[in-house]
Design a protein around this motif. Structure first.
Motif, short mmCIF file in Angstrom:
data_model
loop_
_atom_site.label_atom_id
_atom_site.label_comp_id
_atom_site.label_asym_id
_atom_site.label_seq_id
_atom_site.Cartn_x
_atom_site.Cartn_y
_atom_site.Cartn_z
N ALA A 36 -0.64 37.29 33.77
CA ALA A 36 -0.14 38.37 34.48
C ALA A 36 -1.36 39.09 35.11
CB ALA A 36 0.98 39.31 34.08
N VAL A 37 -2.40 39.39 34.11
CA VAL A 37 -3.56 40.24 34.50
C VAL A 37 -4.47 39.53 35.33
CG1 VAL A 37 -5.76 41.34 33.51
CG2 VAL A 37 -3.50 41.91 32.40
N ILE A 38 -4.57 38.17 34.98
CA ILE A 38 -5.37 37.27 35.79
C ILE A 38 -4.83 37.16 37.19
CG2 ILE A 38 -6.36 34.88 36.06
CD1 ILE A 38 -6.44 35.14 32.91
N ASP A 39 -3.57 37.05 37.43
CA ASP A 39 -2.97 36.61 38.68
C ASP A 39 -3.15 38.36 39.47
OD1 ASP A 39 -2.17 34.16 38.23
OD2 ASP A 39 0.17 35.07 37.87
N LYS A 73 -10.75 39.69 30.20
CA LYS A 73 -11.78 40.92 29.90
C LYS A 73 -11.96 41.12 31.51
CE LYS A 73 -14.00 44.35 28.38
NZ LYS A 73 -13.27 45.46 27.99
N VAL A 74 -12.63 40.10 32.19
CA VAL A 74 -13.06 40.45 33.61
C VAL A 74 -11.80 40.75 34.35
CG1 VAL A 74 -13.90 39.12 35.63
CG2 VAL A 74 -14.92 38.92 33.54
N ALA A 75 -10.78 40.01 34.35
CA ALA A 75 -9.52 40.31 35.03
C ALA A 75 -9.11 41.88 34.87
CB ALA A 75 -8.46 39.48 34.81
N ALA A 76 -9.00 42.26 33.49
CA ALA A 76 -8.43 43.42 33.29
C ALA A 76 -9.43 44.92 33.81
CB ALA A 76 -8.40 43.92 31.74
#
Length: 105
Positions: A36-39, A73-76
């Motif tokens: 979900a965070v990556i999306d 982590k990058v996505a967040a």
């Protein structure tokens, strides 16, 4: 009591299987949250760079690789960024470079 042994073994097997299933459930829950965070981060990146979803994911993956930071982590960090968060300098630079590279033919 020889008759009790198989029942005890089966119960121990069931307890072990239950523990394994609980671990797997935890891993699946973490994977769903991570996905979900990556999306969401892909959405930020495609909006920022006017990219396709595939290009957005490629940008995230490139930033992750170039900064040696886990993709989640990058996505967040990218998801938190528009709401007043800060991107670390190395991540910000890698994001700008990846956006430039993905737009270049």
């Amino acid at each position: 009591m020889p008759g009790d042994m198989p029942g005890q073994v089966r119960q121990a097997d069931l307890v072990g299987q239950l523990a394994q299933l609980n671990r797997e459930i935890g891993q699946l829950q973490e994977a769903i949250a991570s996905h979900a965070v990556i999306d969401q981060a892909i959405g930020v990146v495609i909006s920022l760079g006017k990219l396709s979803p595939e290009q957005g994911f490629e940008v995230l993956r490139t930033v992750s690789q170039h900064t040696n930071t886990k993709l989640r982590k990058v996505a967040a960090l990218i998801v938190d960024w528009p709401a007043g968060g800060r991107l670390p300098e190395d991540l910000h630079g890698a994001l700008e470079q990846a956006l430039t590279d993905v737009r270049s033919p």
